[in-house]
Write an enzyme that holds these catalytic residues in place. Structure first.
Site, PDB file in Angstrom:
ATOM      1  N   ILE A   9       0.818  -1.221   0.000  1.00  0.00           N
ATOM      2  CA  ILE A   9       0.000   0.000   0.000  1.00  0.00           C
ATOM      3  C   ILE A   9       0.855   1.276   0.000  1.00  0.00           C
ATOM      4  CG2 ILE A   9      -0.340   0.319   2.507  1.00  0.00           C
ATOM      5  CD1 ILE A   9      -3.390   0.723   1.769  1.00  0.00           C
ATOM      6  N   GLY A  30       3.599  -4.915  10.807  1.00  0.00           N
ATOM      7  CA  GLY A  30       2.715  -5.062   9.646  1.00  0.00           C
ATOM      8  C   GLY A  30       2.662  -3.824   8.773  1.00  0.00           C
ATOM      9  N   ASP A  32       1.416  -0.949   9.364  1.00  0.00           N
ATOM     10  CA  ASP A  32       1.740   0.249  10.148  1.00  0.00           C
ATOM     11  C   ASP A  32       3.243   0.540  10.067  1.00  0.00           C
ATOM     12  OD1 ASP A  32       1.364   2.334  11.909  1.00  0.00           O
ATOM     13  OD2 ASP A  32       0.981   1.093  13.673  1.00  0.00           O
ATOM     14  N   SER A 119      -7.218  -5.284  10.346  1.00  0.00           N
ATOM     15  CA  SER A 119      -7.395  -6.291  11.420  1.00  0.00           C
ATOM     16  C   SER A 119      -7.093  -7.737  11.021  1.00  0.00           C
ATOM     17  CB  SER A 119      -8.819  -6.265  12.025  1.00  0.00           C
ATOM     18  OG  SER A 119      -8.983  -5.181  12.898  1.00  0.00           O
ATOM     19  N   THR A 120      -6.769  -7.984   9.744  1.00  0.00           N
ATOM     20  CA  THR A 120      -6.617  -9.398   9.341  1.00  0.00           C
ATOM     21  C   THR A 120      -5.186  -9.924   9.475  1.00  0.00           C
ATOM     22  OG1 THR A 120      -6.188  -8.950   6.993  1.00  0.00           O
ATOM     23  CG2 THR A 120      -8.495  -9.147   7.678  1.00  0.00           C
ATOM     24  N   GLY A 121      -4.296  -9.111  10.044  1.00  0.00           N
ATOM     25  CA  GLY A 121      -2.920  -9.573  10.272  1.00  0.00           C
ATOM     26  C   GLY A 121      -2.742  -9.934  11.734  1.00  0.00           C
ATOM     27  N   ILE A 122      -1.979  -9.108  12.408  1.00  0.00           N
ATOM     28  CA  ILE A 122      -1.660  -9.345  13.828  1.00  0.00           C
ATOM     29  C   ILE A 122      -2.943  -9.423  14.669  1.00  0.00           C
ATOM     30  CG2 ILE A 122      -0.415  -8.362  15.826  1.00  0.00           C
ATOM     31  CD1 ILE A 122       1.344  -6.887  13.530  1.00  0.00           C
ATOM     32  N   TYR A 123      -4.003  -8.725  14.269  1.00  0.00           N
ATOM     33  CA  TYR A 123      -5.245  -8.696  15.049  1.00  0.00           C
ATOM     34  C   TYR A 123      -6.188  -9.888  14.775  1.00  0.00           C
ATOM     35  CZ  TYR A 123      -4.151  -4.043  16.944  1.00  0.00           C
ATOM     36  OH  TYR A 123      -3.578  -2.975  17.614  1.00  0.00           O
TER      37      TYR A 123
HETATM   38  P1  ADP Z   1      -3.763  -5.514  12.092  1.00  0.00           P
HETATM   39  O1  ADP Z   1      -3.024  -5.305  13.376  1.00  0.00           O
HETATM   40  O2  ADP Z   1      -4.896  -4.522  11.886  1.00  0.00           O
HETATM   41  O3  ADP Z   1      -4.180  -6.928  11.889  1.00  0.00           O
HETATM   42  P2  ADP Z   1      -1.533  -5.844  10.192  1.00  0.00           P
HETATM   43  O4  ADP Z   1      -0.642  -4.812   9.647  1.00  0.00           O
HETATM   44  O5  ADP Z   1      -0.931  -6.920  11.029  1.00  0.00           O
HETATM   45  O6  ADP Z   1      -2.704  -5.061  10.978  1.00  0.00           O
HETATM   46  O7  ADP Z   1      -2.306  -6.544   9.012  1.00  0.00           O
HETATM   47  C1  ADP Z   1      -3.352  -5.981   8.286  1.00  0.00           C
HETATM   48  C2  ADP Z   1      -3.259  -6.441   6.846  1.00  0.00           C
HETATM   49  O8  ADP Z   1      -2.239  -5.678   6.188  1.00  0.00           O
HETATM   50  C3  ADP Z   1      -2.854  -7.903   6.679  1.00  0.00           C
HETATM   51  O9  ADP Z   1      -3.759  -8.504   5.756  1.00  0.00           O
HETATM   52  C4  ADP Z   1      -1.438  -7.831   6.119  1.00  0.00           C
HETATM   53  O10 ADP Z   1      -1.200  -8.910   5.206  1.00  0.00           O
HETATM   54  C5  ADP Z   1      -1.481  -6.533   5.371  1.00  0.00           C
HETATM   55  N1  ADP Z   1      -0.202  -5.857   5.108  1.00  0.00           N
HETATM   56  C6  ADP Z   1       0.998  -5.974   5.725  1.00  0.00           C
HETATM   57  N2  ADP Z   1       1.924  -5.172   5.154  1.00  0.00           N
HETATM   58  C7  ADP Z   1       1.293  -4.515   4.141  1.00  0.00           C
HETATM   59  C8  ADP Z   1       1.697  -3.552   3.145  1.00  0.00           C
HETATM   60  N3  ADP Z   1       2.947  -3.089   3.090  1.00  0.00           N
HETATM   61  N4  ADP Z   1       0.758  -3.123   2.253  1.00  0.00           N
HETATM   62  C9  ADP Z   1      -0.508  -3.568   2.296  1.00  0.00           C
HETATM   63  N5  ADP Z   1      -0.945  -4.474   3.201  1.00  0.00           N
HETATM   64  C10 ADP Z   1      -0.058  -4.949   4.099  1.00  0.00           C
END
Ligand code: ADP
Length: 172
Positions: A9, A30, A32, A119-123
């Site tokens: 992104i 992630g 962020d 929310s679909t990563g670490i959360y």
């Molecule tokens: P959360 O804590 O809200 O779950 P994360 O960052 O762990 O946030 O994950 C949210 C989503 O972002 C996941 O599906 C992850 O695969 C995706 N993600 C991680 N890095 C990137 C990036 N550089 N660009 C777009 N999406 C990403």
């Protein structure tokens, strides 16, 4: 118009990109971490000012900052819910994230906005459920405004991309 792409992104040239932040607004892992790394210190400085003024950001809410060195104009930081087996209002809170980001985009006259899969990563929010909420909420808001011209769902992993692809195919 709704689009899905598989990408990082931080590379997207939209008026606004959304960050899946945490309540501290001080950065994390992630997406962020990726946004703060690529966007530079101007984003963190504004986040710290917001934090000083209002004490961070609540789950389901959103705040806006500059996009620093990123190709976007704004970063809209929202805090998704941590999945707790659906027992903590997570579905409504996730919908609020998408809704509040779109509202902030409209206020800032951003016509294109790119969302990560909040929310679909670490959360650990179940990906299919999260995608359905994301799509339904975006469609609902787009039906009530003509301020936003393009919403891009930026999927990072194959699983999310496939889920969104299928959902988009099912749209009338
Ligand atoms: P959360 O804590 O809200 O779950 P994360 O960052 O762990 O946030 O994950 C949210 C989503 O972002 C996941 O599906 C992850 O695969 C995706 N993600 C991680 N890095 C990137 C990036 N550089 N660009 C777009 N999406 C990403």
């Amino acid at each position: 118009m709704i689009e899905i792409i598989q990408d990082d992104i931080t590379k997207i040239k939209a008026d606004a990109i959304v960050n899946a932040a945490n309540t501290s607004l001080l950065g994390g892992g992630g997406v962020d971490g990726a946004i703060h790394r690529a966007g530079g210190k101007a984003i963190l400085e504004e986040c710290m000012n917001i934090r000083a003024a209002q004490g961070g950001c609540e789950v389901g809410e959103a705040v806006v900052t500059t996009a620093g060195n990123l190709p976007a104009k704004y970063v809209i930081h929202t805090v998704g819910p941590v999945w707790n087996n659906g027992k903590s209002n997570e579905e409504q809170l996730l919908a609020s994230c998408y809704r509040n980001c779109l509202m902030l985009a409209i206020v800032h006259k951003a016509k294109t906005i790119a969302f990560p899969n909040i929310s679909t990563g670490i959360y650990r929010f179940p990906k299919k459920k999260a995608a359905k909420i994301a799509m339904d909420t975006v469609l609902e808001v787009l039906g009530t405004t003509n301020g936003i011209q393009r919403v891009i769902f930026v999927c990072f992993d194959d699983e999310n991309y496939d889920i969104y692809d299928e959902l988009l195919d099912q749209l009338p």
